[in-house]
Design an enzyme around this catalytic site. Structure first.
Site, PDB file in Angstrom:
ATOM      1  N   LYS A  17      -5.795  19.443  -6.726  1.00  0.00           N
ATOM      2  CA  LYS A  17      -5.214  18.841  -5.499  1.00  0.00           C
ATOM      3  C   LYS A  17      -3.992  17.996  -5.837  1.00  0.00           C
ATOM      4  O   LYS A  17      -2.979  18.030  -5.131  1.00  0.00           O
ATOM      5  CB  LYS A  17      -6.298  18.013  -4.790  1.00  0.00           C
ATOM      6  CG  LYS A  17      -5.830  17.280  -3.555  1.00  0.00           C
ATOM      7  CD  LYS A  17      -5.631  15.808  -3.823  1.00  0.00           C
ATOM      8  CE  LYS A  17      -4.835  15.097  -2.757  1.00  0.00           C
ATOM      9  NZ  LYS A  17      -4.696  13.668  -2.996  1.00  0.00           N
TER      10      LYS A  17
ATOM     11  N   ASP B  88      -0.186   5.170   0.854  1.00  0.00           N
ATOM     12  CA  ASP B  88      -0.439   6.190   1.877  1.00  0.00           C
ATOM     13  C   ASP B  88      -0.563   5.547   3.251  1.00  0.00           C
ATOM     14  O   ASP B  88      -1.415   4.679   3.472  1.00  0.00           O
ATOM     15  CB  ASP B  88      -1.701   6.982   1.529  1.00  0.00           C
ATOM     16  CG  ASP B  88      -1.535   7.717   0.220  1.00  0.00           C
ATOM     17  OD1 ASP B  88      -0.610   8.532   0.125  1.00  0.00           O
ATOM     18  OD2 ASP B  88      -2.288   7.445  -0.724  1.00  0.00           O
TER      19      ASP B  88
ATOM     20  N   ASP C 165       0.876  -1.169   0.000  1.00  0.00           N
ATOM     21  CA  ASP C 165       0.000   0.000   0.000  1.00  0.00           C
ATOM     22  C   ASP C 165       0.922   1.230   0.000  1.00  0.00           C
ATOM     23  O   ASP C 165       2.121   1.122   0.259  1.00  0.00           O
ATOM     24  CB  ASP C 165      -0.866  -0.041   1.269  1.00  0.00           C
ATOM     25  CG  ASP C 165      -1.586   1.263   1.525  1.00  0.00           C
ATOM     26  OD1 ASP C 165      -2.256   1.754   0.602  1.00  0.00           O
ATOM     27  OD2 ASP C 165      -1.471   1.798   2.657  1.00  0.00           O
TER      28      ASP C 165
HETATM   29  C1  XBP Z   1      -5.190   6.371   0.615  1.00  0.00           C
HETATM   30  C2  XBP Z   1      -6.266   7.154  -0.026  1.00  0.00           C
HETATM   31  C3  XBP Z   1      -5.974   8.105  -1.106  1.00  0.00           C
HETATM   32  C4  XBP Z   1      -5.328   9.388  -0.644  1.00  0.00           C
HETATM   33  C5  XBP Z   1      -5.662  10.517  -1.556  1.00  0.00           C
HETATM   34  O1  XBP Z   1      -4.689   5.432  -0.286  1.00  0.00           O
HETATM   35  O2  XBP Z   1      -7.414   6.979   0.314  1.00  0.00           O
HETATM   36  O3  XBP Z   1      -7.162   8.357  -1.733  1.00  0.00           O
HETATM   37  O4  XBP Z   1      -5.788   9.737   0.652  1.00  0.00           O
HETATM   38  O5  XBP Z   1      -5.210  10.274  -2.839  1.00  0.00           O
HETATM   39  P1  XBP Z   1      -3.837   4.087   0.077  1.00  0.00           P
HETATM   40  P2  XBP Z   1      -6.092  10.709  -4.118  1.00  0.00           P
HETATM   41  O6  XBP Z   1      -3.668   3.980   1.553  1.00  0.00           O
HETATM   42  O7  XBP Z   1      -4.674   2.990  -0.551  1.00  0.00           O
HETATM   43  O8  XBP Z   1      -2.537   4.260  -0.639  1.00  0.00           O
HETATM   44  O9  XBP Z   1      -6.619  12.094  -3.839  1.00  0.00           O
HETATM   45  O10 XBP Z   1      -5.125  10.681  -5.264  1.00  0.00           O
HETATM   46  O11 XBP Z   1      -7.193   9.700  -4.247  1.00  0.00           O
HETATM   47 MG    MG Z   2      -2.958   3.187   3.381  1.00  0.00          MG
END
Ligand code: XBP
Ligand code: MG
Length: 246
Positions: A90, A16, A14
């Site tokens: 964004k 984020d 993953d």
């Molecule tokens: C986390 C998310 C993402 C980001 C925002 O993703 O929910 O949507 O918060 O990115 P993960 P975008 O943990 O699955 O990597 O604005 O590009 O959607």
């Molecule tokens: Mg995540």
């Protein structure tokens, strides 16, 4: 380092919260900057953002915010287009923040990736975030050529009709790796993330992040505070133990 008996052939990361703590000081200010550019008086403080993280995906998160706090916005006939435009703005802000080097990788992540490469493990990514965001984070915070280290990168709308907690992005990645779920280890930080990886059948290791500490990680092979003290040998052991106890 790789045990002869291990069936683990790939690590699926993953992004984020797992590779880096990107939400509070990366995505959140990027959303706020896009709102300010558009003349909207929306401001997502740290606590509100924690609540909004219940929904993955930036466009989906904005819609969720509107449903709760700005329902009139959604009554506009062009609401979808406006959300798309806000999201594009964004992303531009987010890329600039990451390029500035503001978001380092979490402890132990770069070492584990280096050791995994050396051991011949295959690497992939499964994230709900936008592909540009993955690319800039890998280049700026891991290595200039780090994109090429990952055989499959599942990101954003292209890889999933339904974002996490749905299994779509993981299934997309598994199909392209040509591996069964049982030969892979997913590394996740959130309840939505592990719901997604487990729904795809993938054994999952969790490192809690600042916004996800205390969430329900039922089904995890292990839940760690971070990877600072976790070697690749430990990861093999966690994975193999789960098979022997299955
Ligand atoms: C986390 C998310 C993402 C980001 C925002 O993703 O929910 O949507 O918060 O990115 P993960 P975008 O943990 O699955 O990597 O604005 O590009 O959607
Ligand atoms: Mg995540």
């Amino acid at each position: 380092m790789k045990t002869a008996k291990s069936l683990m052939q790939a690590l699926i990361f993953d992004v984020d919260g797992t590779l880096a703590d990107t939400e509070r000081d990366g995505h959140r200010p990027a959303f706020n900057a896009a709102f300010a550019d558009a003349g909207l008086d929306w401001h997502w403080d740290e606590a509100l953002y924690g609540e909004l993280l219940a929904v993955t995906g930036g466009k989906e998160r904005m819609r969720f915010y509107c449903e709760r706090y700005a329902p009139d916005f959604l009554k506009q006939p062009d609401a979808d287009e406006r959300i798309k435009a806000l999201h594009a703005a964004k992303t531009t802000h987010y890329v600039r923040i990451v390029e500035s080097g503001a978001l380092p990788l979490r402890p132990g992540v770069a070492r584990l990736i280096a050791d995994a490469r050396q051991a011949g493990l295959r690497l992939a990514i499964a994230t709900t975030t936008t592909p540009e965001n993955v690319e800039v984070l890998l280049r700026a915070s891991l290595a200039p050529d780090a994109m090429s280290w990952f055989e499959v990168i599942g990101a954003g709308d292209a890889a999933a009709k339904k974002k996490k907690p749905a299994p779509d992005v993981y299934l997309w990645v598994l199909e392209r790796l040509g591996l069964p779920a049982s030969a892979c280890l997913a590394l996740e930080d959130s309840e939505n993330g592990i719901l997604s990886s487990r729904a795809a059948g993938i054994p999952t290791l969790v490192t809690e992040s600042e916004y996800t500490r205390g969430q329900d990680f039922g089904g995890a092979l292990a839940v760690l505070p971070d990877l600072a003290n976790t070697t690749l040998a430990d990861v093999f052991e966690i994975f193999d133990k789960s098979l022997s106890s299955a």
